[in-house]
Design a protein around this motif. Sequence first.
Motif, PDB file in Angstrom:
ATOM      1  N   GLU A 160       0.837  -1.203   0.000  1.00 49.03           N
ATOM      2  CA  GLU A 160       0.000   0.000   0.000  1.00 49.03           C
ATOM      3  C   GLU A 160       0.871   1.250   0.000  1.00 49.03           C
ATOM      4  OE1 GLU A 160      -3.218   2.306  -0.340  1.00 49.03           O
ATOM      5  OE2 GLU A 160      -3.225   0.115  -0.409  1.00 49.03           O
ATOM      6  N   ILE A 161       1.955   1.232   0.747  1.00 48.19           N
ATOM      7  CA  ILE A 161       2.895   2.362   0.766  1.00 48.19           C
ATOM      8  C   ILE A 161       3.519   2.537  -0.611  1.00 48.19           C
ATOM      9  CG2 ILE A 161       5.083   3.185   1.720  1.00 48.19           C
ATOM     10  CD1 ILE A 161       4.308   1.802   4.343  1.00 48.19           C
ATOM     11  N   LYS A 162       3.909   1.433  -1.252  1.00 49.02           N
ATOM     12  CA  LYS A 162       4.504   1.505  -2.589  1.00 49.02           C
ATOM     13  C   LYS A 162       3.524   2.068  -3.609  1.00 49.02           C
ATOM     14  CE  LYS A 162       7.911  -2.226  -2.132  1.00 49.02           C
ATOM     15  NZ  LYS A 162       8.349  -3.539  -2.664  1.00 49.02           N
ATOM     16  N   ARG A 163       2.247   1.678  -3.488  1.00 49.16           N
ATOM     17  CA  ARG A 163       1.244   2.210  -4.414  1.00 49.16           C
ATOM     18  C   ARG A 163       1.077   3.715  -4.238  1.00 49.16           C
ATOM     19  NH1 ARG A 163      -1.212  -2.919  -3.443  1.00 49.16           N
ATOM     20  NH2 ARG A 163      -2.443  -2.128  -1.694  1.00 49.16           N
ATOM     21  N   ALA A 164       1.073   4.167  -3.002  1.00 49.18           N
ATOM     22  CA  ALA A 164       0.967   5.603  -2.737  1.00 49.18           C
ATOM     23  C   ALA A 164       2.181   6.344  -3.284  1.00 49.18           C
ATOM     24  CB  ALA A 164       0.827   5.854  -1.236  1.00 49.18           C
ATOM     25  N   GLU A 165       3.340   5.753  -3.135  1.00 46.89           N
ATOM     26  CA  GLU A 165       4.565   6.376  -3.648  1.00 46.89           C
ATOM     27  C   GLU A 165       4.541   6.455  -5.179  1.00 46.89           C
ATOM     28  OE1 GLU A 165       7.545   3.861  -1.989  1.00 46.89           O
ATOM     29  OE2 GLU A 165       7.716   5.012  -0.112  1.00 46.89           O
ATOM     30  N   LYS A 166       4.042   5.396  -5.805  1.00 48.65           N
ATOM     31  CA  LYS A 166       3.958   5.409  -7.265  1.00 48.65           C
ATOM     32  C   LYS A 166       2.963   6.458  -7.746  1.00 48.65           C
ATOM     33  CE  LYS A 166       3.059   2.624 -11.362  1.00 48.65           C
ATOM     34  NZ  LYS A 166       2.737   1.283 -11.923  1.00 48.65           N
ATOM     35  N   ALA A 167       1.819   6.574  -7.084  1.00 50.02           N
ATOM     36  CA  ALA A 167       0.821   7.576  -7.465  1.00 50.02           C
ATOM     37  C   ALA A 167       1.408   8.981  -7.366  1.00 50.02           C
ATOM     38  CB  ALA A 167      -0.410   7.448  -6.580  1.00 50.02           C
ATOM     39  N   LYS A 168       2.143   9.243  -6.312  1.00 51.09           N
ATOM     40  CA  LYS A 168       2.771  10.559  -6.143  1.00 51.09           C
ATOM     41  C   LYS A 168       3.817  10.801  -7.229  1.00 51.09           C
ATOM     42  CE  LYS A 168       5.237  13.530  -2.872  1.00 51.09           C
ATOM     43  NZ  LYS A 168       6.192  13.985  -3.925  1.00 51.09           N
ATOM     44  N   LEU A 169       4.606   9.762  -7.513  1.00 47.89           N
ATOM     45  CA  LEU A 169       5.629   9.892  -8.550  1.00 47.89           C
ATOM     46  C   LEU A 169       5.007  10.236  -9.891  1.00 47.89           C
ATOM     47  CD1 LEU A 169       8.474   9.510  -9.761  1.00 47.89           C
ATOM     48  CD2 LEU A 169       7.967   7.061  -9.932  1.00 47.89           C
ATOM     49  N   ARG A 170       3.948   9.540 -10.253  1.00 51.36           N
ATOM     50  CA  ARG A 170       3.326   9.775 -11.557  1.00 51.36           C
ATOM     51  C   ARG A 170       2.670  11.160 -11.624  1.00 51.36           C
ATOM     52  NH1 ARG A 170       0.807   5.059 -14.912  1.00 51.36           N
ATOM     53  NH2 ARG A 170       1.347   6.706 -16.393  1.00 51.36           N
ATOM     54  N   ALA A 171       2.067  11.590 -10.531  1.00 48.90           N
ATOM     55  CA  ALA A 171       1.488  12.932 -10.506  1.00 48.90           C
ATOM     56  C   ALA A 171       2.588  13.991 -10.628  1.00 48.90           C
ATOM     57  CB  ALA A 171       0.692  13.143  -9.219  1.00 48.90           C
ATOM     58  N   ASP A 172       3.701  13.779  -9.934  1.00 48.51           N
ATOM     59  CA  ASP A 172       4.821  14.728 -10.011  1.00 48.51           C
ATOM     60  C   ASP A 172       5.389  14.795 -11.428  1.00 48.51           C
ATOM     61  OD1 ASP A 172       4.607  15.412  -7.358  1.00 48.51           O
ATOM     62  OD2 ASP A 172       6.211  14.076  -6.676  1.00 48.51           O
ATOM     63  N   GLU A 173       5.429  13.648 -12.113  1.00 49.11           N
ATOM     64  CA  GLU A 173       5.913  13.643 -13.498  1.00 49.11           C
ATOM     65  C   GLU A 173       5.005  14.489 -14.388  1.00 49.11           C
ATOM     66  OE1 GLU A 173       8.149   9.271 -13.683  1.00 49.11           O
ATOM     67  OE2 GLU A 173       6.050   9.454 -14.301  1.00 49.11           O
ATOM     68  N   SER A 174       3.699  14.385 -14.198  1.00 48.85           N
ATOM     69  CA  SER A 174       2.772  15.191 -14.993  1.00 48.85           C
ATOM     70  C   SER A 174       2.901  16.670 -14.664  1.00 48.85           C
ATOM     71  CB  SER A 174       1.328  14.728 -14.775  1.00 48.85           C
ATOM     72  OG  SER A 174       0.994  13.672 -15.653  1.00 48.85           O
ATOM     73  N   ARG A 175       3.116  16.982 -13.389  1.00 47.15           N
ATOM     74  CA  ARG A 175       3.314  18.384 -13.006  1.00 47.15           C
ATOM     75  C   ARG A 175       4.554  18.971 -13.690  1.00 47.15           C
ATOM     76  NH1 ARG A 175       1.962  16.103  -7.767  1.00 47.15           N
ATOM     77  NH2 ARG A 175      -0.124  16.823  -7.110  1.00 47.15           N
TER      78      ARG A 175
END
Length: 298
Positions: free
Chosen positions: A69-84
């Motif tokens: 669950e922590i890894k999924r949250a980290e991946k979601a943040k990473l992908r959002a940061d890439e779009s930003r």
Amino acid sequence: MLERYFTPYQTTSAVCGERIAILAPHPDDEVFGCGGSACKWAEQGKQVQAFIITAGVVSGEFGDTPEAEIKRAEKAKLRADESRTAAQTLGLPEPEFFERQDAALLDDQTIEAALLERLIEWQPTTLVVPSIWEMHRDHRATAQLGLSLAKQLPTIERLAFYEVGMPMTPNCLEDITAYQERKWQAMHNFPSQLEGQHYAEQMRGLNTFRSYTLGLDVHYAEAFYILEKEELAGFTEQHQPDQTTLTLRHAEKQAQQQQQQTEQMQQRIQELEHMLHQTHQTLSWRITQPLRWLRSKL
């Protein structure tokens, strides 16, 4: 030439009005699909806003532990940061994120109402969405959402489909020659996705091909299929995208079942091979080996 009936020979604009809303199923589609045009529209003074629907994380990815669950949250943040970061590269506002589950949009019962509420507030004149001919389930879901939302939004004048994973027959080609370098840089703001596939090179190749009918001065173009507001109902009735989606989902389910059967068979073969190996290691097998040899000579 018959080609003129299937692809434009002149560039035009895919959008009308001053407020352009882009729906992206995942964090990156807004750049890979129409990033060059979005940059161009913004420089023309239009208000351009991307709305990214999923977090780009599949349910159960990494397992079902607290650590997963922590890894999924980290991946979601990473992908959002890439779009930003990509939006900054293109000179666009930060995208808005709805953080829905990747690969589950077709079954999401509340996303349309959430998008409708936000878009009524934002008041777009053109809605830009993945094409209805895409094969990816989230891309198709977003296309169907786009058709439904465009009919309901009072400010919408035009819907524009863009292509990502499935080239389409366009009725509009947008010249992005002057913006391709920025799009190239923006596409490289998605290292998590480029690790698995050469998306940037592939999309640049598609954009190069789209200049095929546009003369020597146009080196890169993005393709769109545009529908005016009054054409939406007839288009939906003619193409029946929901029926196509049901057919594709059925085919996908069958393919998954076949894959599972293949994996089960492979597992059974491995078990039998292991059992055979164990048999060959037993004392009785070794003692009787001369008898088996003798029998083979009779």
